[in-house]
Scaffold this active site. Structure first.
Site, PDB file in Angstrom:
ATOM      1  N   LYS A  84       1.289  -1.153   0.224  1.00  0.00           N
ATOM      2  CA  LYS A  84       0.075  -0.613   0.041  1.00  0.00           C
ATOM      3  C   LYS A  84       0.975   1.886   0.217  1.00  0.00           C
ATOM      4  O   LYS A  84       1.826   0.997   0.584  1.00  0.00           O
ATOM      5  CB  LYS A  84      -1.240   0.010   1.518  1.00  0.00           C
ATOM      6  CG  LYS A  84      -1.960   0.766   1.689  1.00  0.00           C
ATOM      7  CD  LYS A  84      -1.637   1.514   3.091  1.00  0.00           C
ATOM      8  CE  LYS A  84      -0.611   1.977   3.535  1.00  0.00           C
ATOM      9  NZ  LYS A  84       0.162   2.694   4.946  1.00  0.00           N
ATOM     10  N   ASP A  96      -6.330  -0.139   8.757  1.00  0.00           N
ATOM     11  CA  ASP A  96      -5.510   0.388   6.881  1.00  0.00           C
ATOM     12  C   ASP A  96      -6.071  -0.808   6.736  1.00  0.00           C
ATOM     13  O   ASP A  96      -5.948  -1.035   5.191  1.00  0.00           O
ATOM     14  CB  ASP A  96      -4.045   0.113   7.249  1.00  0.00           C
ATOM     15  CG  ASP A  96      -2.989   1.300   6.762  1.00  0.00           C
ATOM     16  OD1 ASP A  96      -4.123   2.508   7.210  1.00  0.00           O
ATOM     17  OD2 ASP A  96      -2.601   1.285   6.845  1.00  0.00           O
TER      18      ASP A  96
HETATM   19  O1  C5P Z   1      -5.391   0.500  13.355  1.00  0.00           O
HETATM   20  P1  C5P Z   1      -4.065  -0.248  13.414  1.00  0.00           P
HETATM   21  O2  C5P Z   1      -3.578  -1.133  14.218  1.00  0.00           O
HETATM   22  O3  C5P Z   1      -3.369  -0.004  11.758  1.00  0.00           O
HETATM   23  O4  C5P Z   1      -3.519   1.665  14.610  1.00  0.00           O
HETATM   24  C1  C5P Z   1      -1.695   1.229  14.731  1.00  0.00           C
HETATM   25  C2  C5P Z   1      -1.564   2.098  15.834  1.00  0.00           C
HETATM   26  O5  C5P Z   1      -1.491   3.184  14.917  1.00  0.00           O
HETATM   27  C3  C5P Z   1      -2.934   2.853  16.110  1.00  0.00           C
HETATM   28  O6  C5P Z   1      -3.147   2.297  17.722  1.00  0.00           O
HETATM   29  C4  C5P Z   1      -2.728   3.669  16.906  1.00  0.00           C
HETATM   30  O7  C5P Z   1      -1.977   4.849  17.915  1.00  0.00           O
HETATM   31  C5  C5P Z   1      -2.427   4.651  15.616  1.00  0.00           C
HETATM   32  N1  C5P Z   1      -3.260   5.205  14.950  1.00  0.00           N
HETATM   33  C6  C5P Z   1      -4.237   6.505  14.915  1.00  0.00           C
HETATM   34  N2  C5P Z   1      -4.663   6.582  13.975  1.00  0.00           N
HETATM   35  C7  C5P Z   1      -5.408   5.910  13.011  1.00  0.00           C
HETATM   36  C8  C5P Z   1      -4.668   4.325  12.465  1.00  0.00           C
HETATM   37  C9  C5P Z   1      -3.591   4.612  13.701  1.00  0.00           C
HETATM   38  O8  C5P Z   1      -3.939   6.747  16.105  1.00  0.00           O
HETATM   39  N3  C5P Z   1      -5.435   6.713  11.449  1.00  0.00           N
END
Ligand code: C5P
Length: 298
Positions: free
Chosen positions: A19, A149
């Site tokens: 990505k 994502d």
């Molecule tokens: O959702 P994912 O596990 O990929 O996200 C990892 C971390 O990145 C989340 O726990 C958060 O701290 C941060 N994050 C965020 N805002 C987003 C995506 C991720 O703050 N839109």
């Protein structure tokens, strides 16, 4: 008697494409701490590969260049398998054990999907293997539960993502020669978001209509990745990777996601090939991939 070939279990192979966040503007923050984004996203033609086969019992194995250090017990692929199986069970479609093989060729914790792309490919692959169906909203909910994502990786076509990444809209984009460069320094996404100073930035705005690749790359030039400045502070080799891509005459250079992968888009295959070769000679210990972006229809 059934011919042997017909009795063999079906093997489904799915690519989990890298990505690429062409731009990522952080536009706000939710009460739960997640950041609101406006991101223009495309995907590479290359990525990890996953193979799925019906089996006597569940199994999961990781092979490939970046298999080392990746857990086979606590992996987003297994969470995706389990959530999907539970949802299918609830919808009256129970399915049996499956063996999953992940060929990990994308660097881990690198801003190009990685675990999210693998999880999304698991959802797509198992639905194909089991010839199963779920309402699109249920599939989206499962994807979002796996990570912000994952819904965009489920689509794996050029798009604009808003919300925390789940509000997706297809965007027309050309297929463009692409070079990915990663200094192989894993970057922690939560740490990058935590060190972000400005949080309420402007959205991407209206996207210009371009008639050729150069014009399209030019139209991106005002866009940013707001995670790039904090990532470059935490990992200075990110700035060096982007500088080297700029020197290689890329038409557009940015970091993807929370890094450390940087990418360059090029007018021609020849220019991209020359850049990839020069970069891999100059930095033999870095990850360098010559590929293309996938085309998209709005
Ligand atoms: O959702 P994912 O596990 O990929 O996200 C990892 C971390 O990145 C989340 O726990 C958060 O701290 C941060 N994050 C965020 N805002 C987003 C995506 C991720 O703050 N839109």
């Amino acid at each position: 008697m059934t011919p042997v070939a017909e009795r063999r279990p079906e093997r489904i192979v799915e690519t989990a494409p890298a990505k690429i966040n062409l731009a990522l503007h952080v536009t706000g923050r939710r009460d739960d701490g997640y950041h609101l984004l406006d991101s223009l996203v495309t995907f590479a033609e290359d990525g990890d590969e996953l193979a799925f086969e019906a089996s006597e019992s569940d199994s999961f194995r990781v092979v490939g260049r970046f298999a080392l250090g990746l857990s086979e017990d606590d992996n987003l692929v297994l969470k995706a398998r389990d959530l999907l199986r539970a949802a299918l069970h609830d919808h009256g479609q129970p399915h049996g054990p499956v063996s999953i093989l992940l060929d990990k060729s994308l660097p881990i914790a690198s801003g190009i999907g990685g675990g999210s792309a693998d999880a999304a490919a698991t959802l797509r692959g198992l639905l194909r293997l089991w010839n199963a169906h779920l309402p699109p909203e249920t599939l989206q909910q499962i994807a979002l539960k796996l990570g912000a994502d994952v819904p965009m990786c489920l689509a794996s076509t050029p798009l604009r993502a808003r919300g925390i990444g789940e509000a997706i809209e297809a965007v027309a984009m050309p297929a463009v020669p692409l070079v990915l460069v990663n200094p192989l320094k894993p970057v922690s996404t939560p740490e990058i978001f935590r060190s972000l100073q400005r949080r309420d930035n402007d959205p991407i705005g209206e996207l210009a209509v371009a008639t050729n690749v150069s014009q399209w790359m030019q139209s991106l030039s005002a866009l940013r990745n707001d995670l790039q400045p904090p990532a470059e502070t935490l990992e200075p080799e990110i700035a060096e990777a982007c500088d080297l891509l700029r020197q290689s005459l890329a038409g557009y250079v940015r970091m993807s996601g929370s890094g450390a992968t940087c990418f360059g888009l090029y007018d021609t295959e020849a220019a991209a090939m020359k850049a990839a070769l020069a970069l891999s000679v100059y930095r033999p210990n870095w990850y360098v991939l010559l590929t293309r972006t996938v085309p998209g229809d709005a």
